[in-house]
Design an enzyme around this catalytic site. Structure first.
Site, PDB file in Angstrom:
ATOM      1  N   ILE A 189       7.505  79.366  20.067  1.00 23.49           N
ATOM      2  CA  ILE A 189       7.336  77.934  20.277  1.00 23.49           C
ATOM      3  C   ILE A 189       8.505  77.425  21.106  1.00 23.49           C
ATOM      4  O   ILE A 189       9.668  77.668  20.777  1.00 23.49           O
ATOM      5  CB  ILE A 189       7.292  77.190  18.931  1.00 23.49           C
ATOM      6  CG1 ILE A 189       6.148  77.724  18.048  1.00 23.49           C
ATOM      7  CG2 ILE A 189       7.152  75.691  19.133  1.00 23.49           C
ATOM      8  CD1 ILE A 189       6.194  77.212  16.614  1.00 23.49           C
ATOM      9  N   SER A 190       8.227  76.707  22.212  1.00 19.18           N
ATOM     10  CA  SER A 190       9.246  76.096  23.061  1.00 19.18           C
ATOM     11  C   SER A 190      10.206  77.157  23.596  1.00 19.18           C
ATOM     12  O   SER A 190       9.795  78.005  24.383  1.00 19.18           O
ATOM     13  CB  SER A 190       9.958  74.982  22.292  1.00 19.18           C
ATOM     14  OG  SER A 190      10.809  74.249  23.142  1.00 19.18           O
ATOM     15  N   SER A 191      11.467  77.159  23.185  1.00 18.32           N
ATOM     16  CA  SER A 191      12.386  78.218  23.611  1.00 18.32           C
ATOM     17  C   SER A 191      11.825  79.589  23.257  1.00 18.32           C
ATOM     18  O   SER A 191      11.956  80.548  24.025  1.00 18.32           O
ATOM     19  CB  SER A 191      13.752  78.030  22.947  1.00 18.32           C
ATOM     20  OG  SER A 191      14.643  79.057  23.301  1.00 18.32           O
ATOM     21  N   HIS A 234       5.163  67.699  23.133  1.00 16.20           N
ATOM     22  CA  HIS A 234       5.805  69.013  23.074  1.00 16.20           C
ATOM     23  C   HIS A 234       5.674  69.656  21.701  1.00 16.20           C
ATOM     24  O   HIS A 234       5.587  70.878  21.583  1.00 16.20           O
ATOM     25  CB  HIS A 234       7.291  68.867  23.446  1.00 16.20           C
ATOM     26  CG  HIS A 234       8.011  70.172  23.597  1.00 16.20           C
ATOM     27  ND1 HIS A 234       7.675  71.100  24.562  1.00 16.20           N
ATOM     28  CD2 HIS A 234       9.058  70.700  22.905  1.00 16.20           C
ATOM     29  CE1 HIS A 234       8.486  72.138  24.479  1.00 16.20           C
ATOM     30  NE2 HIS A 234       9.327  71.926  23.473  1.00 16.20           N
TER      31      HIS A 234
END
Length: 441
Positions: free
Chosen positions: A167-169, A308
């Site tokens: 997730i994300s990073s 996000h």
């Protein structure tokens, strides 16, 4: 009268030398056999307790001092699959464990989950440095590869079934891992990420504003060359990729989603024109590239109006379906929504009927609904009532009819369908109502 030599031996209890030699000769093969039967000392000391998150230290080469957490289910299978779940900026391995459903899914399916954890102050994974963007170049990907090697060695895991998600990073790291180690990972799933190499910097910075803002636009060939350049000697098969992104993402903006699609379709050598497009849940658009099934080379899910922070319970089951770990996609996600689904079936040799009751267990009325579920492999709906069913096999969305679109609190509606089957007449075991997982029972 003096005792004879024979009398001395009898009194002392010491056997003749010939007897000792014979006994020793018999003991050697016995000791060797016992050694072979005993489990290796390393396996005894390295294995972790089951059904609990455990930190593992000394797991191998780890240039950036990552921490390794692992979850081994009580029901771990022989030669299990391995799923690497990579956390977001500011997160940790334990946070990823408690905030996602992969440990509970592991209990159902027997795979092992690895949760890498960043030790540096930012709590973000290195997806920017030249070291991170090359195979065995140093930094975080090397440490994560060591974690996979540790699990594979310790549990005789199936090296052909190793997967990454993030997730994300962690999504950006998933892109990096699949680029750096295409021979290690069979598939990946990236939630709100960017293409491999998009975040590259040369000044030591962990952040690339141009990429985050979605202004780094390249051709499919250019994106693909970045991935191929991470391990330039590699000529084997490439891992499949599942991509998720919200259209209202203001952290890693939505154009990155299209650039990821360009990159991985090029890497996998498939057309950028979707082979299939559908809407598995309200506001979702799913496109598949290179094939139409659950394990297409590239699968992309766009979530309309979602920011996000797009990850939600229930998505894990869809990830495992894409990975090929869920036996046709029937793994139930955790029960998190104010809805309950009860299903009964009646089957014969090649067909079945199913009656599905959807109960609103919340406090607000449901005005307009879509019920999502995945039919077991080999089933296809031939007709239905109470809803419109699209498509007729695989991941199905049942959309309310004009007369049953409202479900009041503590009320329910019943729909049904008839289907053909090729031997598996079981009902689906996981349902979502308007994108939220329901209790099944």
């Amino acid at each position: 009268m003096r005792p004879t030599a024979a009398d001395t031996l009898k009194c002392s209890g010491k056997p003749p030398r010939s007897v000792l030699v014979a006994l020793f000769g018999a003991l050697v093969p016995l000791l060797a056999a016992l050694t072979l039967l005993a489990p290796p000392a390393a396996a005894r000391t390295e294995a972790v307790p089951t059904a609990t998150l455990t930190e593992v230290t000394g797991f191998g080469v780890n240039p950036s001092n990552l921490q390794m957490y692992v979850y081994v289910p009580a029901t771990v299978t022989a030669h299990p699959a391995v799923v690497v779940a990579v956390h977001y900026c500011g997160g940790s391995g334990p946070a990823m464990y408690s905030g996602t459903e992969y440990a509970s899914l592991a209990e159902q399916l027997g795979f092992i989950v690895v949760y890498p954890s960043v030790a540096r102050a930012s709590k973000c994974f290195d997806v920017s440095s030249p070291q991170a963007l090359h195979r065995d170049g140093g930094s975080d990907p090397v440490g994560i590869k060591s974690m996979v090697d540790w699990v594979t060695s310790t549990y005789s895991a199936d090296s052909s079934r190793v997967y990454a998600l993030g997730i994300s990073s962690g999504a950006m790291m998933t892109n990096v891992l699949l680029g750096d180690y295409p021979d290690v990972f069979a598939a990946g799933a990236a939630f709100a990420g960017v293409p491999f190499g998009c975040f590259a910097t040369t000044d030591g910075s962990e952040w690339n504003t141009a990429c985050a803002n979605g202004t780094v636009i390249q051709t499919p060939q250019q994106w693909g060359d970045l991935v191929r350049g991470a391990d330039p000697g590699y000529t084997g098969p490439r891992p499949r990729m599942q991509l998720w992104h919200g259209t209202a993402d203001d952290t890693l903006r939505y154009p990155n989603f299209g650039e990821e699609i360009k990159q991985w379709t090029n890497v996998l050598g498939v057309s950028q024109t979707p082979a299939a497009t559908d809407s598995p849940a309200t506001g979702w658009t799913r496109t598949r590239y290179g094939a139409t099934g659950d394990q297409a080379p590239v699968e992309a899910i766009s979530l309309q109006g979602v920011t996000h922070n797009l990850y939600a319970y229930g998505m894990g089951a869809r990830v495992l379906t894409f990975f090929g770990l869920s036996g046709g996609g029937t793994t139930p996600p955790p029960s998190t929504g104010p809805c309950k689904v009860t299903v009964t079936t009646s089957a014969w040799n090649t067909g079945l009927t199913a009656s599905v009751t959807i109960a609103n267990t919340g406090t607000n009325a449901v005005n307009g609904w879509q019920l999502g579920f995945i039919l077991p492999t080999g089933q296809a709906i031939t007709n239905g009532w109470g809803a419109t069913y699209t498509p007729t096999s695989g991941t199905v969305t049942a959309t309310n009819a004009s007369y049953d679109g409202t479900i009041a609190p503590n009320a329910s509606v019943t729909i049904g369908y008839q289907a053909n089957h090729t031997g598996n007449s079981a009902p689906p075991t996981a349902y979502t109502l308007n994108g939220t997982a329901c209790t099944v029972g």
